[in-house]
Motif scaffolding. Structure first.
Motif, PDB file in Angstrom:
ATOM      1  N   ILE A 226       0.861  -1.178   0.000  1.00  0.00           N
ATOM      2  CA  ILE A 226       0.000   0.000   0.000  1.00  0.00           C
ATOM      3  C   ILE A 226       0.899   1.230   0.000  1.00  0.00           C
ATOM      4  CG2 ILE A 226      -2.022   1.053   1.051  1.00  0.00           C
ATOM      5  CD1 ILE A 226      -2.301  -1.977   0.482  1.00  0.00           C
ATOM      6  N   ARG A 227       0.802   2.033  -1.049  1.00  0.00           N
ATOM      7  CA  ARG A 227       1.685   3.197  -1.136  1.00  0.00           C
ATOM      8  C   ARG A 227       0.899   4.440  -1.531  1.00  0.00           C
ATOM      9  NH1 ARG A 227       4.682   0.025  -5.937  1.00  0.00           N
ATOM     10  NH2 ARG A 227       3.229   0.415  -7.637  1.00  0.00           N
ATOM     11  N   THR A 228       1.371   5.565  -1.076  1.00  0.00           N
ATOM     12  CA  THR A 228       0.737   6.843  -1.403  1.00  0.00           C
ATOM     13  C   THR A 228       1.547   7.533  -2.496  1.00  0.00           C
ATOM     14  OG1 THR A 228      -0.108   7.088   0.849  1.00  0.00           O
ATOM     15  CG2 THR A 228       0.002   9.064  -0.511  1.00  0.00           C
ATOM     16  N   ILE A 229       0.859   7.861  -3.572  1.00  0.00           N
ATOM     17  CA  ILE A 229       1.484   8.564  -4.690  1.00  0.00           C
ATOM     18  C   ILE A 229       1.084  10.038  -4.614  1.00  0.00           C
ATOM     19  CG2 ILE A 229       1.705   8.701  -7.196  1.00  0.00           C
ATOM     20  CD1 ILE A 229       2.798   6.117  -5.987  1.00  0.00           C
ATOM     21  N   LEU A 232       3.331  16.843  -6.011  1.00  0.00           N
ATOM     22  CA  LEU A 232       3.265  18.085  -5.253  1.00  0.00           C
ATOM     23  C   LEU A 232       2.922  19.287  -6.126  1.00  0.00           C
ATOM     24  CD1 LEU A 232       6.354  17.589  -2.898  1.00  0.00           C
ATOM     25  CD2 LEU A 232       3.938  17.060  -2.472  1.00  0.00           C
ATOM     26  N   ALA A 233       3.377  19.283  -7.380  1.00  0.00           N
ATOM     27  CA  ALA A 233       3.151  20.440  -8.240  1.00  0.00           C
ATOM     28  C   ALA A 233       1.675  20.667  -8.535  1.00  0.00           C
ATOM     29  CB  ALA A 233       3.924  20.272  -9.558  1.00  0.00           C
ATOM     30  N   THR A 234       0.883  19.579  -8.503  1.00  0.00           N
ATOM     31  CA  THR A 234      -0.543  19.719  -8.815  1.00  0.00           C
ATOM     32  C   THR A 234      -1.435  19.427  -7.609  1.00  0.00           C
ATOM     33  OG1 THR A 234      -0.714  17.404  -9.525  1.00  0.00           O
ATOM     34  CG2 THR A 234      -0.134  19.049 -11.208  1.00  0.00           C
ATOM     35  N   ASN A 235      -0.813  19.134  -6.463  1.00  0.00           N
ATOM     36  CA  ASN A 235      -1.544  18.822  -5.241  1.00  0.00           C
ATOM     37  C   ASN A 235      -2.381  17.542  -5.394  1.00  0.00           C
ATOM     38  OD1 ASN A 235      -2.050  19.386  -2.527  1.00  0.00           O
ATOM     39  ND2 ASN A 235      -4.022  20.340  -3.015  1.00  0.00           N
ATOM     40  N   TYR A 236      -1.903  16.637  -6.256  1.00  0.00           N
ATOM     41  CA  TYR A 236      -2.598  15.352  -6.443  1.00  0.00           C
ATOM     42  C   TYR A 236      -2.031  14.328  -5.474  1.00  0.00           C
ATOM     43  CZ  TYR A 236      -3.890  10.851  -8.506  1.00  0.00           C
ATOM     44  OH  TYR A 236      -4.350   9.575  -8.695  1.00  0.00           O
ATOM     45  N   GLN A 237      -2.922  13.515  -4.906  1.00  0.00           N
ATOM     46  CA  GLN A 237      -2.490  12.446  -4.001  1.00  0.00           C
ATOM     47  C   GLN A 237      -3.451  11.277  -4.124  1.00  0.00           C
ATOM     48  OE1 GLN A 237      -0.842  13.387  -0.072  1.00  0.00           O
ATOM     49  NE2 GLN A 237      -2.330  11.966   0.791  1.00  0.00           N
ATOM     50  N   SER A 238      -2.900  10.082  -4.133  1.00  0.00           N
ATOM     51  CA  SER A 238      -3.726   8.885  -4.267  1.00  0.00           C
ATOM     52  C   SER A 238      -3.043   7.706  -3.580  1.00  0.00           C
ATOM     53  CB  SER A 238      -3.967   8.554  -5.744  1.00  0.00           C
ATOM     54  OG  SER A 238      -4.698   7.347  -5.883  1.00  0.00           O
ATOM     55  N   VAL A 239      -3.856   6.839  -2.973  1.00  0.00           N
ATOM     56  CA  VAL A 239      -3.343   5.603  -2.383  1.00  0.00           C
ATOM     57  C   VAL A 239      -3.433   4.505  -3.435  1.00  0.00           C
ATOM     58  CG1 VAL A 239      -3.664   3.849  -0.595  1.00  0.00           C
ATOM     59  CG2 VAL A 239      -3.975   6.271  -0.044  1.00  0.00           C
ATOM     60  N   GLU A 240      -2.334   3.817  -3.654  1.00  0.00           N
ATOM     61  CA  GLU A 240      -2.258   2.798  -4.695  1.00  0.00           C
ATOM     62  C   GLU A 240      -1.947   1.443  -4.068  1.00  0.00           C
ATOM     63  OE1 GLU A 240       1.226   2.799  -7.315  1.00  0.00           O
ATOM     64  OE2 GLU A 240      -0.173   2.763  -9.004  1.00  0.00           O
ATOM     65  N   VAL A 241      -2.573   0.404  -4.603  1.00  0.00           N
ATOM     66  CA  VAL A 241      -2.334  -0.959  -4.131  1.00  0.00           C
ATOM     67  C   VAL A 241      -1.611  -1.725  -5.226  1.00  0.00           C
ATOM     68  CG1 VAL A 241      -3.386  -3.108  -3.345  1.00  0.00           C
ATOM     69  CG2 VAL A 241      -4.397  -0.920  -2.676  1.00  0.00           C
ATOM     70  N   ALA A 242      -0.438  -2.234  -4.898  1.00  0.00           N
ATOM     71  CA  ALA A 242       0.329  -3.054  -5.831  1.00  0.00           C
ATOM     72  C   ALA A 242       0.323  -4.487  -5.310  1.00  0.00           C
ATOM     73  CB  ALA A 242       1.757  -2.534  -5.957  1.00  0.00           C
ATOM     74  N   SER A 243      -0.268  -5.399  -6.079  1.00  0.00           N
ATOM     75  CA  SER A 243      -0.412  -6.760  -5.571  1.00  0.00           C
ATOM     76  C   SER A 243      -0.619  -7.750  -6.707  1.00  0.00           C
ATOM     77  CB  SER A 243      -1.613  -6.835  -4.610  1.00  0.00           C
ATOM     78  OG  SER A 243      -1.898  -8.172  -4.263  1.00  0.00           O
ATOM     79  N   ASP A 244       0.184  -8.806  -6.705  1.00  0.00           N
ATOM     80  CA  ASP A 244      -0.042  -9.890  -7.655  1.00  0.00           C
ATOM     81  C   ASP A 244      -1.382 -10.567  -7.382  1.00  0.00           C
ATOM     82  OD1 ASP A 244       2.359  -9.418  -8.903  1.00  0.00           O
ATOM     83  OD2 ASP A 244       3.458 -10.977  -7.813  1.00  0.00           O
ATOM     84  N   ALA A 245      -1.770 -10.633  -6.106  1.00  0.00           N
ATOM     85  CA  ALA A 245      -3.046 -11.256  -5.758  1.00  0.00           C
ATOM     86  C   ALA A 245      -4.214 -10.484  -6.366  1.00  0.00           C
ATOM     87  CB  ALA A 245      -3.198 -11.332  -4.245  1.00  0.00           C
ATOM     88  N   LEU A 246      -4.121  -9.154  -6.350  1.00  0.00           N
ATOM     89  CA  LEU A 246      -5.149  -8.324  -6.973  1.00  0.00           C
ATOM     90  C   LEU A 246      -5.202  -8.586  -8.475  1.00  0.00           C
ATOM     91  CD1 LEU A 246      -7.170  -6.021  -7.210  1.00  0.00           C
ATOM     92  CD2 LEU A 246      -5.273  -4.410  -7.021  1.00  0.00           C
ATOM     93  N   ASN A 247      -4.043  -8.623  -9.113  1.00  0.00           N
ATOM     94  CA  ASN A 247      -4.000  -8.887 -10.553  1.00  0.00           C
ATOM     95  C   ASN A 247      -4.575 -10.265 -10.876  1.00  0.00           C
ATOM     96  OD1 ASN A 247      -2.734  -6.414 -10.851  1.00  0.00           O
ATOM     97  ND2 ASN A 247      -0.672  -7.285 -10.835  1.00  0.00           N
ATOM     98  N   ARG A 248      -4.256 -11.244 -10.037  1.00  0.00           N
ATOM     99  CA  ARG A 248      -4.784 -12.597 -10.269  1.00  0.00           C
ATOM    100  C   ARG A 248      -6.301 -12.616 -10.125  1.00  0.00           C
ATOM    101  NH1 ARG A 248      -0.480 -14.148  -6.799  1.00  0.00           N
ATOM    102  NH2 ARG A 248      -1.995 -14.703  -5.170  1.00  0.00           N
ATOM    103  N   ALA A 249      -6.816 -11.924  -9.105  1.00  0.00           N
ATOM    104  CA  ALA A 249      -8.265 -11.903  -8.899  1.00  0.00           C
ATOM    105  C   ALA A 249      -8.983 -11.354 -10.126  1.00  0.00           C
ATOM    106  CB  ALA A 249      -8.613 -11.078  -7.664  1.00  0.00           C
TER     107      ALA A 249
END
Length: 300
Positions: A226-229, A232-249
């Protein structure tokens, strides 16, 4: 990720002392799952499903001191719940206000960034959504809105959360300290999603002349980062999930027939025997997820 395993036992209460508020229980390996084997004078149990020979002493040692968790859904019966929702959903489609269920679902929460954990993922998709939308966009929007609200609520009843909507479905996850409870809840939820579509949503849609829908459900278990992307220049922020299990699902869901629930081997190996009895291996092209020979199962 360290390889996990589970043992299934039959638990019986042998004695209780109300004054001291204690209870004695006896546990035995579940005969639905294990066959007792003696080898070189040692006692083993053969797992009929995973084809693994487990020493009895290892079972006893692993059980000692383990915490006991509970992860129960807030509904008692998926079919009873679906029947109870049907009238409310039908009335809503006919113009009445939304009537939420009496049962209390777990509230949505976002995943925290900067973390590594083991999660179960479910990918849910409406079959033929593009054609349905082109044929009658208004009816599709009614069906889609209803589906997301009712199925999303059901996810909460099983202590799960929505990760994201996909435009014609969603991805959900279950996060819990007990991986056995987590995996069992995932199977129960996956099957209950199909029950709710067939017993509540589709009868309600038919009652006002809207074509019924079919869904596909795929699930698997594994490690997730679980990582936060942040930009700063555009004030954009998002939590991203990187997971082989997610891709498999997601890939497993895409391989499903309409109104079918399939799971990956990583999840299969961690579920209770009551679910193993309902799972049947089905052909799957593991190269699509970079794992040739990866096994997938239909759960009925």
């Amino acid at each position: 990720m360290q390889k996990k395993g589970r043992f299934d036992f039959v638990i019986e209460r042998s004695d209780a002392n109300e004054k001291e508020r204690t209870v004695k229980i006896s546990i035995q390996p579940d005969p639905r799952r294990y066959t007792e084997v003696t080898k070189a004078g040692e006692r083993y149990y053969l797992d009929k499903y995973l084809k693994v020979l487990v020493p009895w002493e290892e079972m006893r040692r692993e059980m000692a001191g383990l915490p006991i968790f509970s992860l129960s859904p807030s509904i008692k019966s998926s079919r009873d719940y679906a029947r109870g929702r049907r009238e409310h959903v039908t009335n809503e489609l006919r113009g009445e206000d939304h009537s939420p269920p009496l049962e209390k679902a777990s509230q949505h929460r976002e995943l925290d960034g900067g973390d590594l954990r083991d999660l179960t993922f479910l990918s849910v998709d409406i079959c033929g959504s593009s054609a349905y939308r082109r044929e009658n966009a208004e009816n599709f929007e009614k069906a889609y809105t209803l589906l997301i609200r009712e199925l999303g609520t059901l996810v909460g009843h099983f202590n799960g959360h929505l990760l994201k909507l996909t435009g014609d479905g969603f991805i959900a996850y279950i996060d819990h300290p007990s991986f056995t409870s987590q995996c069992d809840a995932t199977i129960d939820l996956g099957l209950s999603l199909l029950v709710l579509v067939n017993d509540t949503i589709n009868p309600s849609l038919r009652s006002i002349g809207i074509n019924p829908i079919s869904i596909r459900v795929g699930a698997d278990y594994g490690e997730a980062t679980i990582r936060t992307i942040a930009i700063l220049a555009t004030n954009y922020q998002s939590v991203e999930v990187a997971s082989d299990a997610l891709n498999r699902a997601v890939k497993i869901e895409q391989s499903c027939d309409p109104n079918q629930f399939r799971i990956g081997r990583e999840l299969y190996e961690l579920i209770h025997v009551q679910w193993l009895e309902r799972a049947t291996e089905t052909p799957f092209h593991g190269t699509s997820i970079g794992i040739p020979g990866y096994k997938v199962y239909v759960v009925n």
